[in-house]
Design an enzyme around this catalytic site. Structure first.
Site, short mmCIF file in Angstrom:
data_model
loop_
_atom_site.label_atom_id
_atom_site.label_comp_id
_atom_site.label_asym_id
_atom_site.label_seq_id
_atom_site.Cartn_x
_atom_site.Cartn_y
_atom_site.Cartn_z
N ASP A 1 -9.85 5.89 8.72
CA ASP A 1 -10.75 5.04 8.09
C ASP A 1 -10.89 3.70 9.20
O ASP A 1 -11.73 2.99 9.03
CB ASP A 1 -10.33 4.29 6.91
CG ASP A 1 -11.29 3.51 6.21
OD1 ASP A 1 -12.24 3.91 6.25
OD2 ASP A 1 -10.73 2.46 5.76
N HIS B 1 -14.35 2.48 7.47
CA HIS B 1 -13.64 1.53 7.42
C HIS B 1 -14.01 0.89 5.90
O HIS B 1 -14.09 -0.25 5.80
CB HIS B 1 -13.81 0.43 8.24
CG HIS B 1 -12.65 -0.65 8.67
ND1 HIS B 1 -12.26 -1.09 9.59
CD2 HIS B 1 -11.69 -1.05 7.64
CE1 HIS B 1 -11.35 -1.93 9.45
NE2 HIS B 1 -10.76 -1.85 8.32
N ILE C 1 0.94 -1.06 0.00
CA ILE C 1 0.01 0.04 -0.06
C ILE C 1 0.84 1.23 0.10
O ILE C 1 0.60 2.05 -0.97
CB ILE C 1 -1.07 0.00 1.11
CG1 ILE C 1 -1.95 -1.06 0.98
CG2 ILE C 1 -1.66 1.34 1.21
CD1 ILE C 1 -2.84 -1.40 2.41
N ARG D 1 -4.67 -0.03 10.99
CA ARG D 1 -5.46 -0.54 12.07
C ARG D 1 -5.49 0.57 13.49
O ARG D 1 -4.53 1.37 13.55
CB ARG D 1 -4.60 -1.89 12.46
CG ARG D 1 -4.68 -3.06 11.77
CD ARG D 1 -6.10 -3.59 11.51
NE ARG D 1 -6.16 -4.81 10.55
CZ ARG D 1 -6.53 -4.64 9.46
NH1 ARG D 1 -6.78 -3.49 8.76
NH2 ARG D 1 -6.43 -5.67 8.71
N GLY E 1 -11.76 1.33 3.29
CA GLY E 1 -10.34 1.41 2.42
C GLY E 1 -10.45 0.31 1.42
O GLY E 1 -9.95 0.69 0.34
N ALA E 2 -10.68 -1.02 1.63
CA ALA E 2 -10.68 -1.87 0.59
C ALA E 2 -11.88 -2.25 -0.08
O ALA E 2 -12.02 -3.00 -1.01
CB ALA E 2 -10.33 -3.30 1.43
N GLU F 1 -15.21 1.56 16.69
CA GLU F 1 -15.96 1.45 15.25
C GLU F 1 -16.85 0.13 15.39
O GLU F 1 -16.55 -0.77 15.77
CB GLU F 1 -15.04 1.49 13.92
CG GLU F 1 -14.01 0.36 14.09
CD GLU F 1 -13.28 0.28 12.54
OE1 GLU F 1 -13.63 -0.51 11.65
OE2 GLU F 1 -12.19 1.06 12.70
#
Length: 401
Positions: free
Chosen positions: A255, A283, A151, A232, A285-286, A260
């Protein structure tokens, strides 16, 4: 082979799993006690999850042999418990790198231009061009990257496209590697904080990275700089981050964060919800179509390899022969019973096998077995192995530590 998919999963992946001859149980809403009960009742061989937590009791009550995290990380899975029960844990590294890098850079831009506040004020019917015309801009500024996995490497060309300089801190990155990547190198995270106008963190969660970003780090950051975390939540001391936002004007794009919700929907009433200059996404991101299709294809590949060969790609809980002291190499005919003979000799020696690979040579008549063990077999043991009429030779080598 029966597969339980206990999370949202692409149709292409489900079709691919069925096409290779597996029975697929698609129950994406399972979690907690319901998942534990279903694992026990279904007698599934493989579990596929994304964000769903997999606990020790779930594994203990199952007949699983493989757990696949359809994503890059695996911190939602009790890997230690899986290892104790002989369950392999695999993941899909690198398949969402571009998606996460896109969001991370989007958060950098959003923080610099306060995009979320712009939108919110206009939806309230308020116009404040004067107040929102104070962005610093990105051109010529320095982006600091913590970690240098796939990344972070995707972040480098994106930063260059915006005219930014890039520096990075990574335990494995040498000056030569940094030079080859065309970036600067910070020897410590504190050095990186001092030199950066924006910081983006891209590390996996390990005992070494847990809480790595705290007050000492934020103390070194420039006032008014940007901090982005799409990795994370546990790698950042959230209280220290909020203190830096309040007292140093740090602008944060997150994110991942404490508290959360774990599911696809829920509620959040944490302090980040109303914190000024903190911009949180869900969350995601992916969560692009491109990334999820790539992860689905990789999951199918993992299952196919396991079904055809018994080997699982991308395994994260193999010890890598940490206790191995010697490598036993046996050249032999590819006959039934040869390896059983070798293992019986090692058992009598009290030598524990750490890893074993048997390579079949062309023509499928001969093979080479490479076996790592935790003690040196005696000369007598080697002679016993060689006495098998199907063994050409056997040699032992010390493993350099």
């Amino acid at each position: 082979m029966k597969i339980l998919v206990a999370d949202k999963f692409e149709k292409s992946g489900l079709d691919g799993l069925k096409a290779i001859g597996t029975e697929v149980l698609y129950e994406p809403d399972l979690k907690d006690d319901a998942l534990a009960a279903r694992l026990a009742s279904s007698e599934a061989d493989i579990l596929v999850v994304r964000s769903t937590k997999v606990t020790g009791p779930m594994i203990d009550g199952s007949k699983l042999s493989v757990i696949i995290r359809a994503g890059a990380g695996f911190n939602t899975i009790d890997v230690a418990s899986a290892s104790q029960h002989g369950v392999l844990v695999s993941n899909c590294p690198g398949k969402n790198s571009q998606a996460v890098a896109e969001l991370a850079f989007g958060l950098i831009i959003a923080c610099d231009r306060h995009i979320a506040d712009n939108v919110a004020r206009l939806r309230e019917g308020k116009w404040n061009k004067k107040g929102f015309s104070q962005a610093k801009g990105l051109f010529g500024r320095t982006l600091g990257l913590i970690g240098m996995g796939k990344i972070s490497q995707e972040m480098i060309p994106r930063a260059r496209a915006f005219g930014m300089n890039v520096i990075a801190h990574s335990r494995w990155m040498t000056p030569d590697i940094a030079a080859a990547l065309g970036i600067g190198r910070a020897s410590t995270v504190a050095d990186l904080a001092r030199m950066s106008d924006a910081v983006s963190i891209h590390v996996s969660l390990t005992p070494d990275t847990r809480g790595i970003i705290g007050s000492p780090f934020f103390d070194e950051m420039k006032p008014g700089s940007i901090f982005v975390n799409t990795s994370r939540a546990e790698v950042v001391d959230q209280a220290a981050l909020l203190e830096a936002v309040k007292n140093k004007g740090i602008i944060a794009g997150l994110d991942v964060f404490e508290g959360e919700p774990t599911g696809g929907e829920g509620t959040y009433d944490g302090e980040l919800r109303t914190a000024k200059n903190v911009y949180c996404t869900h969350h995601i991101g992916a969560s692009t179509d491109q990334a999820q299709e790539a992860i689905a294809a990789e999951t199918v590949r993992i299952v196919r390899e396991y079904k055809l060969t018994g080997m699982v790609p991308n395994v994260v809980n193999i010890s890598r022969a940490e206790l191995a002291t010697h490598l036993l190499v046996v050249r032999h005919l590819d006959k039934v019973g040869v390896l059983a003979h070798v293992l019986a000799v090692l058992k009598d020696e009290g030598a524990s096998v750490q890893e074993m690979e048997n390579i079949i040579l062309g023509g499928a008549k001969a093979a080479i077995a490479q076996i790592t063990v935790d003690k040196e077999p005696s000369a007598h043991a080697l002679q016993l192995i060689k006495r098998n009429p199907n063994v050409f030779d056997a040699s032992i080598f010390a493993i350099a530590k």
